[in-house]
Design an enzyme around this catalytic site. Structure first.
Site, PDB file in Angstrom:
ATOM      1  N   ASP A 525      77.955 -17.973 100.106  1.00  0.00           N
ATOM      2  CA  ASP A 525      78.702 -17.338  99.017  1.00  0.00           C
ATOM      3  C   ASP A 525      80.149 -17.822  98.960  1.00  0.00           C
ATOM      4  O   ASP A 525      80.737 -18.237  99.948  1.00  0.00           O
ATOM      5  CB  ASP A 525      78.678 -15.808  99.147  1.00  0.00           C
ATOM      6  CG  ASP A 525      79.329 -15.308 100.420  1.00  0.00           C
ATOM      7  OD1 ASP A 525      79.156 -15.963 101.454  1.00  0.00           O
ATOM      8  OD2 ASP A 525      80.000 -14.270 100.376  1.00  0.00           O
ATOM      9  N   GLU A 526      80.689 -17.765  97.761  1.00  0.00           N
ATOM     10  CA  GLU A 526      82.116 -17.937  97.469  1.00  0.00           C
ATOM     11  C   GLU A 526      82.716 -19.237  98.007  1.00  0.00           C
ATOM     12  O   GLU A 526      83.794 -19.250  98.600  1.00  0.00           O
ATOM     13  CB  GLU A 526      82.910 -16.736  97.999  1.00  0.00           C
ATOM     14  CG  GLU A 526      82.559 -15.435  97.305  1.00  0.00           C
ATOM     15  CD  GLU A 526      83.426 -14.272  97.742  1.00  0.00           C
ATOM     16  OE1 GLU A 526      83.640 -13.366  96.932  1.00  0.00           O
ATOM     17  OE2 GLU A 526      83.879 -14.253  98.913  1.00  0.00           O
TER      18      GLU A 526
END
Length: 855
Positions: A525-526
Site C-alpha cells: 500500500d501507499e
C-alpha cells in the site's frame, strides 16, 4: 550507633546532591514553558490550518538568541514561509521537524513570552494532532536531546478551531448530541438477553441451570479433541478452584465432546441440568463451543474462583459466517509488548476471531528478531536522538530523544515463538506482514547501515547481498507520512535475497514453534509517486527487460517475483489492495483496474479504501468480481484507530471518519453501500451517489473471504490507549464477522426503521450488561472506553442516558467531578446548578465528565 551514623549519611547525601545540582546546572531552555494551540482551520479561506507555539521564560536567566533548537513530531506538512515570531521551522524527514531561532529573534528575558504561529497542511481537531515528543538540542551538545518537561496543549473551544472546512457539518459533540443519539436505545432486562456472544445461528434457552460444581471430568469421545478438553478443564478448574480430569475416548460424564459431521468450525452445544454435550467435526468447532460456555459464565468467574457458579440450560447450533475473521495490530509505529499481544489473543479467542494479522514492520519500526539479519532489530527497532541512522531510527510519533518510549522495542525469536504457540492453542492463525516495497523504511535504513558497515570493512559482496537501496538514486518523492526514503528499490537483486532470507527465517521459527505457516502478507500500500524514476539501477533494468516499458511496470515485476518466492516455499501471497491493481489509460488519463495476472487464487487482498468521495468506493467488489480473494477491511467501519466522535479531548485519527461501536456492528458486508449515508463532513449523500458503482455479483460473493478489524498505532503510546481504541469496537466486528445479517439489513432504508433500533438496543444491552463486566476481569482487566453520558435539560429537569446500558451513572452539583461516592443517577434530576455526570464500570473505572447547567 545508628543514631550517630544516620545524620552523617543524610549529610553526605545532601552534600553529594548539592554538588550534583551544581554540576548539572540547567540551561535556560530547560526553564522554558511551551504551549501549543490551534488558531484556525481553513486559515484565510484556504486549505491548511494555523496553530501556534508560545514560549515563556520561567527561569532567572535570559534565553539566548541562538545556540539551541527544538525538535518535535507533527503529522502535517508545515509551510516554512508561514512561520512567525522570529523562528524558522524545517522538516528533517517524515514527521520530525526542527525549530530554530532566526536572525530576527533577540532572545527571551525572564518572564517574557514569544508566540510562534505557523501554517500547515490539511486540518487539526484534537489533542493527538498536536506536536509531540518535544526536546531541546544545544549547539554545543549536538548529540544530546533534552526532553521538554513543561509542555501544555491548550484545548480548542471555538468552532473555527475544529471545523475543518466550510462544508464540515460536524461541530463539537455535546452532551445533548449524545442524548439524542442514545434516545432510541431501550433498556432491556438482562435475563432476556442472548447470553452467548457473538449471536449464535440458533439459540434457545430452557428451564433451569447447570451447576459448574458438577464438573469433575471432561471426556473427549474422540482423541482429536484432547487439547480442547484440556483447555476447558483449565478454564473451569480456575473458576472452581480445583483440578478437572480428562477422559480420552470417554463417552459419559458431566461434559462430553463428540465428533459429528458438520461444516468447518461449526458446533452444537446442549446444556441440561445434569450434563453438557458438545458436538463438532473439527477441533476449531469444539473450541468455539467452549468459548460459548465461557460466554455464559458470570463476569466474576473471569477473576478466578466463583464457587456455586451456574450457566443456563440451553440448546445452540452455530457456525461462523466467514472463515476468515481477522484482527490486524500495528506494532511498527508504536511497539506493544509480548504480554499485551497475548492479552489481545485472549480477547480474540473469547470473541471467536481466528486470524491475527501481525503488522510488525513499518517505516518507523521492525519488531520481530530475524536470526540471520540482526540489524533489523538492532537498528530498526530503536528510535531516538541523535539522528544517526547507522545506530537507530530518528524520532517519530512523539517518541522523543531516548530509547525508553513505545517507539523502541521488539520481540525476540523466543518471544515470537511463544506468541505463535499461544495463538495456536486458541485456534488463531498468525499471519506476519512484511511491508514492502513502500512503508519499508525501517528495513531500508537497517540494511543501508549494514551495507555501509561492510563496505568500510572492504566486504563489498557481503555488503551488497541484502541491499535494499540504490546509492545513486536521485528520485524525489514523499510518502503520505512525509518520508522521502521509505521504499525498497525493487530493481536491486538484494531485495529478493532479503525477502527470501526473511521468509526462510519465518519458516524456521514457525517450524520450531510447531505451528503451520501457509501465508505471508507482503504489503503493497501507499507507494509514493516518483519512486525509482531517477534510480540508475531501476532505469537500467527497464531498458534491458522487454516486458518493462515504464517505471510503474516495476510494480508488476516486483510482485511477480515475490509471488514466485512464496510459491517456491509453498506459501500463499497476501497483500493490500494496491497489489492487485494495474495502471492503464482511459480517455488519456490514468486509470486503475484489477490486475488479471494476479487474480483467481494467486493473491488474497485486504481492501481498505472505500472512502466516500475518493472514487474507489466499489473497489472491494470490483476486485472480488475479478476473482481476487478479498478480506473486507474498510476504513469507513473497521479502522479502530479512528476517533469515536469529534471533540478536542477524544483521541485518534479521523481522516476516514469517526468510528464508534455502531460502525462495525452496522456494516453490511455484501452491500455496504446501503449503510453509507454521510461523507466524512457529515453531509448527506445524494440518492444517486452509488448508481455508477460496481455491485457485488454472486460470483464475487464467493470471493469475499472474510472481514478484518484494524488498529493502527500512530497515536497508541500506552497499553491503556490501545485498549481504549480497540474496545468495545472489537465486539462489533466479532458480531458482524461471525453472525448472519440481521433482518433490518434487507429493509429499503436499513438504519432508519424500528427493526434497526430494536436490534441495536439488544446489542448494546448485551455489551453493557454482559460483556463489559467480563472485560473488567478477563486477563487482569481491559481499559475499554467507557462512553460519555448524554444529558439534556427539559422543563427544568436534567435527563441522562448512556450508549451502553448497565454502566452506572453518578453526578454532582457542587462543581466537582463525580467519583464513586457521588449521587447515583436513577431518574431525571431537578436539582439546579452545574450538573456533572460520569459513567462507571463494575470495577470503578470511569469515563469522561458530561456537564449541563440547570438554571
Amino acid at each position: 550507633m545508628l543514631r550517630i551514623v544516620y545524620p552523617v549519611v543524610v549529610l553526605c547525601i545532601m552534600t553529594i546532591s548539592a554538588i550534583a545540582q551544581k554540576k548539572t546546572k540547567l540551561h535556560p531552555v530547560q526553564h522554558i514553558k511551551v504551549e501549543w494551540e490551534i488558531v484556525e482551520n481553513h486559515y484565510q479561506g484556504k486549505s491548511g490550518f494555523q496553530s501556534a507555539f508560545t514560549f515563556t521564560n520561567n527561569g532567572k536567566s535570559d534565553l539566548p538568541a541562538k545556540g539551541w533548537s527544538l525538535y518535535f513530531n507533527i503529522a502535517r506538512a508545515i509551510r516554512p514561509e508561514t512561520v512567525e515570531g522570529g523562528m524558522a521551522i524545517a522538516n528533517i524527514n517524515g514527521d520530525l521537524f526542527k525549530l530554530t531561532p532566526a536572525a530576527g529573534f533577540k532572545g527571551l528575558k525572564p518572564g517574557q513570552s514569544v508566540r510562534v504561529p505557523f501554517v500547515a497542511s490539511d486540518w487539526v481537531i484534537n489533542y493527538t494532532d498536536a506536536p509531540l515528543g518535544l526536546f531541546w538540542v544545544l549547539d554545543d551538545q549536538p548529540e544530546k536531546g533534552l526532553k521538554v518537561e513543561n509542555y501544555r496543549i491548550i484545548p480548542a473551544t471555538q468552532l473555527k478551531q475544529i471545523k475543518r472546512a466550510p462544508d464540515d457539518k460536524y461541530g463539537f459533540t455535546t452532551p445533548a448530541d449524545l442524548y439524542l443519539q442514545n434516545s432510541k436505545i431501550e433498556e432491556l432486562p438482562v435475563e432476556g438477553l442472548t447470553k452467548i456472544f457473538p449471536t449464535p445461528a440458533y439459540y434457545k434457552e430452557g428451564q433451569g441451570v447447570f451447576l459448574l460444581d458438577q464438573i469433575n471430568v471432561i471426556a473427549a469421545a474422540d482423541p482429536m479433541f484432547t487439547k480442547e478438553a484440556g483447555y476447558l478443564a483449565i478454564e473451569i478448574g480456575a473458576v472452581l478452584g480445583k483440578d478437572i480430569l480428562i477422559s480420552i475416548n470417554g463417552s459419559t460424564g458431566p461434559v462430553v465432546i463428540t465428533k459429528e459431521d458438520m461444516p468447518a468450525e461449526a458446533y452444537e452445544l446442549s446444556i441440561e441440568p445434569d450434563r453438557i454435550r458438545i458436538k463438532a467435526s473439527d477441533r476449531a468447532g469444539a473450541f468455539y463451543a467452549i468459548q460459548s460456555i465461557r460466554s455464559l459464565l458470570p463476569a466474576k468467574a473471569f477473576a478466578g474462583k466463583a464457587a456455586g457458579a451456574s450457566i443456563p440450560v440451553l440448546q445452540v447450533k452455530d457456525a461462523p459466517r466467514f472463515g476468515f475473521r481477522a484482527f490486524m495490530l500495528d506494532v511498527g509505529r508504536n511497539f506493544h509488548s509480548k504480554q499485551q499481544v497475548l492479552r489481545v489473543l485472549d480477547l480474540m479467542a473469547l470473541y471467536k476471531l481466528n486470524v491475527f494479522h501481525f503488522h510488525f514492520s513499518e517505516d518507523e519500526g521492525w519488531r520481530i528478531e530475524m536470526p540471520s539479519l540482526p540489524e533489523l532489530t538492532q537498528i530498526g527497532a530503536r528510535r531516538g536522538f541523535p539522528v544517526d541512522e547507522s545506530k537507530q531510527l530518528m524520532p517519530s510519533f512523539g517518541s522523543g530523544p531516548d530509547n525508553k518510549s513505545s517507539g523502541t522495542g521488539h520481540y525476540t525469536k523466543e518471544e515470537f515463538i511463544e506468541i505463535l504457540k499461544y495463538a495456536q492453542k486458541r485456534h488463531i492463525r498468525v499471519i506476519p506482514e512484511i511491508e514492502s516495497p513502500g512503508h519499508a523504511r525501517a528495513a531500508v535504513v537497517s540494511m543501508k547501515a549494514r551495507y555501509e558497515r561492510l563496505m568500510k570493512e572492504g566486504k563489498k559482496e557481503a555488503a551488497e547481498e541484502f541491499m535494499l537501496h540504490d546509492p545513486n538514486d536521485q528520485s524525489e518523492y514523499k510518502s503520505v507520512q512525509g518520508w522521502r526514503d521509505n521504499a525498497m528499490n525493487v530493481a536491486q537483486a538484494g531485495v529478493y535475497r532479503f525477502l527470501a532470507r526473511v521468509f526462510d527465517d519465518f519458516i524456521a521459527m514457525y517450524k520450531e514453534a510447531g505451528v503451520p505457516l501457509d501465508m505471508i502478507h507482503v504489503g503493497g500500500d501507499e507507494l509514493p509517486a516518483g519512486v525509482w524514476e531517477k534510480s540508475p539501477v531501476a532505469q537500467e533494468l527497464i531498458a534491458k527487460d522487454p516486458n518493462l516499458h515504464t517505471t510503474f511496470d516495476l510494480w508488476y515485476y516486483y510482485y511477480e517475483k515475490v509471488n514466485n518466492l512464496l510459491k517456491e516455499r509453498g506459501l500463499a501471497a497476501y497483500g493490500w489492495e494496491e497489489a492487485g491493481m494495474r495502471k492503464t489509460q482511459l480517455d488519456g488519463k490514468s486509470h486503475y483496474i484489477p490486475n488479471p495476472d494476479f487474480a483467481r487464487g494467486v493473491f488474497q487482498l485486504d481492501v481498505w479504501n472505500n472512502m466516500l468521495g475518493w472514487g474507489a468506493e466499489d473497489l472491494a467488489y470490483r476486485l472480488a468480481n475479478a476473482g481476487y480473494e478479498i478480506v473486507l477491511s474498510p476504513v469507513s467501519n473497521v479502522y479502530f484507530d479512528m476517533c469515536y466522535y469529534k471533540n478536542f479531548d477524544e483521541p485518534g485519527y479521523y481522516w476516514g471518519g469517526f468510528i464508534d461501536l455502531d460502525k462495525p456492528w452496522q456494516f453490511i458486508p455484501y452491500d455496504y453501500y446501503r449503510n453509507a449515508r454521510k461523507d466524512k463532513f457529515n453531509t448527506d449523500l445524494p440518492a444517486s451517489f452509488f448508481e455508477h458503482k460496481e455491485r457485488l455479483t454472486d460470483y464475487g460473493k464467493q470471493h469475499i473471504t472474510g472481514m478484518q478489524g484494524l488498529l493502527w498505532s500512530e497515536t497508541l503510546v500506552t497499553p491503556q490507549m490501545m485498549e481504549y481504541m480497540l474496545l468495545p469496537k472489537l465486539l462489533g466486528l466479532s458480531e458482524r464477522a461471525w453472525s448472519v445479517d440481521p433482518d433490518w439489513t434487507s429493509e429499503p432504508e436499513p438504519m432508519a426503521g424500528a427493526a434497526y433500533w430494536k436490534d441495536w438496543s439488544r446489542f448494546v444491552n448485551r455489551v453493557g450488561k454482559r460483556e463489559l463486566p467480563k472485560l473488567d476481569y478477563l486477563s487482569g482487566g481491559f481499559a475499554y472506553r467507557i462512553p460519555t453520558p448524554g444529558l439534556v435539560v427539559e422543563n427544568g429537569i436534567v435527563k441522562a442516558n448512556i450508549q451502553l446500558p448497565g454502566l452506572t451513572l453518578r453526578y454532582t452539583t457542587d462543581g466537582k467531578d463525580p467519583d464513586l461516592n457521588s449521587k447515583l443517577y436513577t431518574g431525571p434530576v431537578s436539582e439546579k446548578g452545574m450538573i456533572k455526570m460520569k459513567a462507571f464500570s463494575s470495577n470503578g473505572r470511569s469515563g469522561r465528565v458530561a456537564e449541563v447547567k440547570n438554571e
